[in-house]
Design an enzyme around this catalytic site. Structure first.
Site, PDB file in Angstrom:
ATOM      1  N   CYS A 130       0.804  -1.229   0.000  1.00 15.09           N
ATOM      2  CA  CYS A 130       0.000   0.000   0.000  1.00 15.09           C
ATOM      3  C   CYS A 130       0.836   1.278   0.000  1.00 15.09           C
ATOM      4  O   CYS A 130       0.569   2.210  -0.757  1.00 15.09           O
ATOM      5  CB  CYS A 130      -0.949   0.010   1.197  1.00 15.09           C
ATOM      6  SG  CYS A 130      -0.176  -0.470   2.759  1.00 15.09           S
ATOM      7  N   HIS A 256      -3.162   6.464   4.317  1.00 13.39           N
ATOM      8  CA  HIS A 256      -1.767   6.743   4.683  1.00 13.39           C
ATOM      9  C   HIS A 256      -1.355   8.142   4.214  1.00 13.39           C
ATOM     10  O   HIS A 256      -1.739   8.571   3.127  1.00 13.39           O
ATOM     11  CB  HIS A 256      -0.809   5.775   3.970  1.00 13.39           C
ATOM     12  CG  HIS A 256      -0.943   4.334   4.355  1.00 13.39           C
ATOM     13  ND1 HIS A 256      -1.567   3.903   5.503  1.00 13.39           N
ATOM     14  CD2 HIS A 256      -0.474   3.217   3.734  1.00 13.39           C
ATOM     15  CE1 HIS A 256      -1.488   2.575   5.560  1.00 13.39           C
ATOM     16  NE2 HIS A 256      -0.848   2.133   4.508  1.00 13.39           N
TER      17      HIS A 256
END
Lengths: 352, 352
Positions: A130, A256
């Site tokens: 990710c 994130h």
């Protein structure tokens, strides 16, 4: 009538798996039939696909009979066990785990960056980590336009990157902290299931994601370094771009953040030139207007497929060097959406 | 009998002010009398010093009659108004605001780094910004041993850096989020009081600390760049060390984290050599044992005067370049303790 595909989702009940179902519902792939696969524990659970109920089945090698496309996010050991069985039966697999990412004959693909690598698949395409995906989506248009020499990244990674149980743990710890209770007893998963000690993430920062290598880097940091090289340069040890990373878990549920410092080949490049390139880049949304306090934030990125880029600034003491801030939904662009997008591109390019 | 000092604490009721009282109680300064000063709104409030009740007084120029030492943390405009009055009356002031930091005749001091600058004071000593202090404490021993060329820092800054009201806001937002309520109505202070829009910090990341400059850097980032140069090189625009910064507010109540990338003069330096230097460095506690999951965390730094350093790693593609992770209590080493420590060193060196 164009071909329709039988699709199996492996790990369908997890934080990423449930989002794979949603992303597949919204995708351009013509789906004939969907199989939702999981462990024996989840078998029998009722989920749905495009409004129709689907019963979760226990994964066995025979589950993949007649399946054209496998989307997998059930953990590395599950992928290692079952994906070769699926390939043997003629399926093409897009795997969201780290099981096959560094295999030389497995393309590691972010469609906005290296879609052409899909054509070299031998039944398995790997989805990158990710934190790597959102970084390369933001940097590739810059590399294409101006060349790229060095990347120094510090991550601010959400709890959901460690799965639904880590998300639940953050929530429980947060409530206990607010109630004046000790959080330490709640910490059973983070920083990482694979290590001995567990620490609270709520109202804290954990500079450990995954286990540590002998050189002091965490495995997450190792992934960001070597996956970036494999995706951009088709060689996990390429020297043309230098990459280093510090990965930190932060008390955020989803999405994130990344503070990225990078240097380009051309020392005359300006921030305005970077903005012009990013404004039209695939998968990128430029949110960069400090005068109006516009910049990427996790709470605004949740549920979106895009990678949000802002806070572009020149390092005034180093021509050709810049800082930027990048945010994306780690469960969508960082996982479920990039997996489904890879499958879409495989279908569109006639590679399945 | 050695001299005893009359001490005034300006802004005594705030998040930093209350900690200044505690740090002064524990300090080596022989205190004759303490005056606790604040705005008219807080006057009359009862606090205590070493077990004795002290009534908070409204600050006026006459408050400083007979005062030897002023510790100030009531905001820049209050410092600008009252500290010249205190100096006129013979006091020496240690100011925790940004009001005088860049004045050429005001020393900007972190005792572990540039204690010798105290001797050049003309009545006012400035305390640096919290995020700068912990960075220079960790880097100065490295600079002394091996020379320092470049610093690239990404910060993970706690809510309390924006004051007690920001801390309260984070708490309220966190509870509302857990209760499924909208957090947006709670956001009245962060990212910064001085700007127009306010965003929730709970379960989010805000890449804005203080207002933005024309070049896209936030004023907090500007401070980290120029304060570091003034503290280490005695020149806010010195070119010998290049510094750039990205400052991000994270949903942590107390203690800042910093991911610092730096390059040293000598390309043969090893991580073991860095650790050996930091192990004995003043104000530094080395917490760097990845094999046993030992690294600095905010929840362990709260209430401590030290700066915690860990995650030291070589950038294997750039000899002489390293990553590290630094955590300190922003209200103590980043504010109250560094202020009281400066006063201690002024007293010890006979400069008051």
């Amino acid at each position: 009538m164009s071909k329709e595909y039988n699709v199996a989702i492996l790990g369908a009940t997890g934080a990423v798996g449930t989002r794979m179902i949603q992303q597949l519902e919204q995708s351009t792939i013509p789906v004939k039939n969907v199989k939702l696969l999981a462990s024996a524990k989840s078998a029998g659970k009722q989920l749905s696909f495009k409004g129709q109920p689907v019963t979760v089945e226990e994964t066995t090698p025979a589950s993949f009979d007649g399946v054209d496309i496998v989307l997998s996010s059930a953990g590395g050991s599950v992928s290692k066990k079952f994906l070769p069985e699926a390939v043997k039966r003629g399926a093409v697999c897009v795997d969201n785990t780290s099981a096959f990412r560094m295999e030389p004959d497995v393309p590691l693909v972010v469609p906005e960056v290296n879609e052409e690598a899909l054509k070299d698949h031998h039944g398995i395409v790997a989805n990158p980590n990710c934190s790597t995906i959102q970084m390369v989506v933001a940097l590739e248009p810059i590399r294409q336009a101006f060349g790229l020499n060095q990347i120094i990244v510090s991550t601010y990674q959400a709890a959901s990157g460690a799965g639904q149980s880590a998300l639940n743990e953050l929530r429980q710890e947060s409530q206990d902290y607010l109630d004046g209770k000790d959080m330490k007893a709640d910490a059973k998963i983070l920083p990482t299931k694979g290590d001995k000690k567990h620490y609270p993430l709520a109202f804290n920062l954990l500079p450990q994601i995954d286990v540590f290598e002998d050189d002091g880097y965490s495995h997450e940091e190792w992934k960001m370094i070597h996956e970036t090289k494999k995706i951009m340069l088709n060689d996990m040890n390429a020297k043309d771009i230098k990459v280093t990373a510090t990965c930190v878990r932060v008390p955020v549920p989803i999405a994130h953040g990344e503070s990225i410092y990078f240097t380009v080949d051309d020392p005359t490049v300006t921030v305005d030139q970077l903005r012009a390139v990013l404004k039209d880049a695939p998968g990128v949304v430029l949110q960069d207007d400090p005068a109006h306090q516009v910049y990427p934030q996790p709470i605004n990125a949740v549920g979106k497929r895009d990678t949000f880029v802002g806070r572009l600034r020149a390092d005034e003491e180093n021509p050709g060097a810049f800082n930027m801030w990048v945010v994306a939904d780690n469960l969508l662009k960082g996982a479920a959406w990039n997996t489904v997008e890879n499958a879409e591109r495989l279908v569109a390019n006639g590679l399945i």
